[in-house]
Write an enzyme that holds these catalytic residues in place. Structure first.
Site, PDB file in Angstrom:
ATOM      1  N   GLY A   1       2.924  -1.064   4.183  1.00 34.82           N
ATOM      2  CA  GLY A   1       2.977   0.339   3.798  1.00 34.82           C
ATOM      3  C   GLY A   1       4.403   0.759   3.500  1.00 34.82           C
ATOM      4  O   GLY A   1       4.967   0.449   2.449  1.00 34.82           O
ATOM      5  N   GLY A   2       5.030   1.430   4.452  1.00 32.97           N
ATOM      6  CA  GLY A   2       6.352   2.033   4.266  1.00 32.97           C
ATOM      7  C   GLY A   2       7.383   1.111   3.624  1.00 32.97           C
ATOM      8  O   GLY A   2       8.112   1.515   2.708  1.00 32.97           O
TER       9      GLY A   2
ATOM     10  N   SER B   1       3.494  -1.847  10.201  1.00 36.99           N
ATOM     11  CA  SER B   1       4.948  -1.893  10.393  1.00 36.99           C
ATOM     12  C   SER B   1       5.573  -3.245  10.046  1.00 36.99           C
ATOM     13  O   SER B   1       6.504  -3.689  10.715  1.00 36.99           O
ATOM     14  CB  SER B   1       5.308  -1.477  11.821  1.00 36.99           C
ATOM     15  OG  SER B   1       4.939  -0.127  12.046  1.00 36.99           O
TER      16      SER B   1
ATOM     17  N   HIS C   1      -9.301   1.341   4.609  1.00 33.56           N
ATOM     18  CA  HIS C   1      -8.043   1.501   5.340  1.00 33.56           C
ATOM     19  C   HIS C   1      -8.265   2.473   6.502  1.00 33.56           C
ATOM     20  O   HIS C   1      -9.053   3.419   6.386  1.00 33.56           O
ATOM     21  CB  HIS C   1      -6.957   2.039   4.395  1.00 33.56           C
ATOM     22  CG  HIS C   1      -5.608   2.042   5.040  1.00 33.56           C
ATOM     23  ND1 HIS C   1      -5.193   3.053   5.865  1.00 33.56           N
ATOM     24  CD2 HIS C   1      -4.601   1.131   5.004  1.00 33.56           C
ATOM     25  CE1 HIS C   1      -3.970   2.766   6.299  1.00 33.56           C
ATOM     26  NE2 HIS C   1      -3.590   1.612   5.803  1.00 33.56           N
TER      27      HIS C   1
ATOM     28  N   GLU D   1      -6.648   4.883   7.579  1.00 34.81           N
ATOM     29  CA  GLU D   1      -6.439   6.309   7.269  1.00 34.81           C
ATOM     30  C   GLU D   1      -7.663   6.892   6.560  1.00 34.81           C
ATOM     31  O   GLU D   1      -7.997   8.069   6.738  1.00 34.81           O
ATOM     32  CB  GLU D   1      -5.159   6.479   6.426  1.00 34.81           C
ATOM     33  CG  GLU D   1      -3.915   6.289   7.297  1.00 34.81           C
ATOM     34  CD  GLU D   1      -2.722   5.697   6.592  1.00 34.81           C
ATOM     35  OE1 GLU D   1      -2.675   5.701   5.346  1.00 34.81           O
ATOM     36  OE2 GLU D   1      -1.810   5.208   7.297  1.00 34.81           O
TER      37      GLU D   1
ATOM     38  N   ASN E   1       0.870  -1.172   0.000  1.00 32.33           N
ATOM     39  CA  ASN E   1       0.000   0.000   0.000  1.00 32.33           C
ATOM     40  C   ASN E   1       0.909   1.224   0.000  1.00 32.33           C
ATOM     41  O   ASN E   1       1.512   1.544   1.013  1.00 32.33           O
ATOM     42  CB  ASN E   1      -0.886  -0.030   1.257  1.00 32.33           C
ATOM     43  CG  ASN E   1      -1.625   1.274   1.464  1.00 32.33           C
ATOM     44  OD1 ASN E   1      -1.752   2.088   0.546  1.00 32.33           O
ATOM     45  ND2 ASN E   1      -2.135   1.475   2.673  1.00 32.33           N
TER      46      ASN E   1
ATOM     47  N   GLY F   1       2.630   2.549  10.578  1.00 32.86           N
ATOM     48  CA  GLY F   1       3.565   3.651  10.397  1.00 32.86           C
ATOM     49  C   GLY F   1       4.256   4.084  11.682  1.00 32.86           C
ATOM     50  O   GLY F   1       4.914   5.117  11.727  1.00 32.86           O
TER      51      GLY F   1
ATOM     52  N   GLU G   1      -5.352  -4.716  10.522  1.00 33.23           N
ATOM     53  CA  GLU G   1      -4.321  -3.714  10.741  1.00 33.23           C
ATOM     54  C   GLU G   1      -4.600  -2.950  12.028  1.00 33.23           C
ATOM     55  O   GLU G   1      -5.431  -2.027  12.031  1.00 33.23           O
ATOM     56  CB  GLU G   1      -4.279  -2.726   9.572  1.00 33.23           C
ATOM     57  CG  GLU G   1      -3.963  -3.367   8.244  1.00 33.23           C
ATOM     58  CD  GLU G   1      -3.354  -2.368   7.264  1.00 33.23           C
ATOM     59  OE1 GLU G   1      -2.265  -2.641   6.765  1.00 33.23           O
ATOM     60  OE2 GLU G   1      -3.960  -1.305   7.038  1.00 33.23           O
TER      61      GLU G   1
ATOM     62  N   LYS H   1       0.145   4.339  -0.332  1.00 31.20           N
ATOM     63  CA  LYS H   1      -0.424   5.578   0.220  1.00 31.20           C
ATOM     64  C   LYS H   1      -0.142   6.739  -0.741  1.00 31.20           C
ATOM     65  O   LYS H   1      -0.126   6.529  -1.945  1.00 31.20           O
ATOM     66  CB  LYS H   1       0.128   5.828   1.630  1.00 31.20           C
ATOM     67  CG  LYS H   1       0.036   4.565   2.479  1.00 31.20           C
ATOM     68  CD  LYS H   1       0.250   4.763   3.938  1.00 31.20           C
ATOM     69  CE  LYS H   1       0.086   3.427   4.650  1.00 31.20           C
ATOM     70  NZ  LYS H   1       0.094   3.554   6.101  1.00 31.20           N
TER      71      LYS H   1
HETATM   72  P1  PGA Z   1       2.972   0.489   7.492  1.00 26.09           P
HETATM   73  O1  PGA Z   1       1.505   0.676   6.864  1.00 26.09           O
HETATM   74  O2  PGA Z   1       3.508  -0.811   6.963  1.00 26.09           O
HETATM   75  O3  PGA Z   1       3.754   1.679   6.991  1.00 26.09           O
HETATM   76  O4  PGA Z   1       2.814   0.472   8.972  1.00 26.09           O
HETATM   77  C1  PGA Z   1       0.639  -0.407   6.706  1.00 26.09           C
HETATM   78  C2  PGA Z   1      -0.661   0.061   6.129  1.00 26.09           C
HETATM   79  O5  PGA Z   1      -1.106   1.167   6.475  1.00 26.09           O
HETATM   80  O6  PGA Z   1      -1.285  -0.644   5.302  1.00 26.09           O
END
Ligand code: PGA
Length: 242
Positions: free
Chosen positions: A226-227, A205, A87, A89, A4, A165, A159, A6
């Protein structure tokens, strides 16, 4: 194994990533979800590879006067196969609710897109001991109205919001417990076979150095990253873990 992205990367950077990204051959679906503006370039760059492309959101109507929105037929037409829905967010900053998650999931399924439906508790909810109540509500209101046929075509991503994050991963045992709880909800509603067949991804994470412990849990079927999915070597290392 889904990335993802973002609100990161331009279309040029997306093409560059896909040229460099070399995941090991595996049985897992490997999905990258860049921003809307990069989807066409991503689909083109990924043609002939095992990489599939997904979007990060979708609107529930096919077309109309909804400035800024993108519909499921539009995603399909550009070559998307997957879409992330609900998600945290989107829930936190853009007013997404279990009700809109359900509408978007149905709309995506109608076009043959594969939804990755996200659920998860916030930090204060975990600390208050209400993780299971939150997950049960998100499942009941956002997912369980799907018919068994519809349900069979979705992937769920657990999640925990406090792990997204933040560098704080749920321990493999914590994640597995939440997955087992969700699977229990699925079983009660759709039956044991559906519960066993449903793919539940963990997200929050996930990194190359913690993914093995997570994937070693029988309850965890994949990861929503994500990251660490923004770097081709790091995402390839994560895909390798499955
Ligand atoms: P993250 O994000 O791996 O950066 O924690 C995961 C996500 O929001 O899907």
């Amino acid at each position: 194994m889904a990335g993802n992205w973002k609100m990161y990367k331009t279309s040029g950077q997306t093409v560059e990533f896909i040229r460099t990204f070399a995941p090991p051959a595996c049985e897992a679906d490997v999905v990258i979800c860049p921003p809307f503006t990069n989807l066409a370039a991503a689909v083109q760059a990924a043609a002939g590879t095992a990489i599939e492309i997904g979007a990060q959101d979708v609107f529930w109507l096919k077309e109309g006067a909804y400035t800024g929105e993108v519909s499921a037929p539009m995603l399909l037409a550009v070559g998307c196969r997957w879409v992330i829905i609900g998600h945290s967010e989107r829930r936190q900053y853009f007013g997404e609710t279990d009700e809109t998650v359900l509408k978007k999931t149905v709309a995506a399924l109608e076009e043959g897109l594969k939804p990755i439906v996200c659920v998860g508790e916030r930090l204060e909810e975990r600390e208050a001991g209400s993780t299971e109540t939150v997950l049960a509500k998100q499942f009941l209101q956002g997912i369980s109205p799907l018919t068994p046929e519809q349900f069979a075509r979705i992937v769920i991503a657990y999640e925990p919001v406090w792990a997204i994050g933040t560098g704080k991963t749920a321990t493999p045992e914590m994640a597995a417990a939440a997955h087992a709880f969700l699977r229990g909800q699925i079983g009660a509603h759709y039956g044991d076979a559906a519960a066993a067949a449903c793919r539940i991804l963990y997200g929050g994470s996930v990194k190359p150095d913690n993914v093995k412990g997570l994937m070693a849990q029988e309850e965890i079927d994949g990861a929503l990253v994500g990251g660490a999915s923004l770097d081709p070597a790091s995402f390839a290392a994560i895909v390798a873990a499955c």
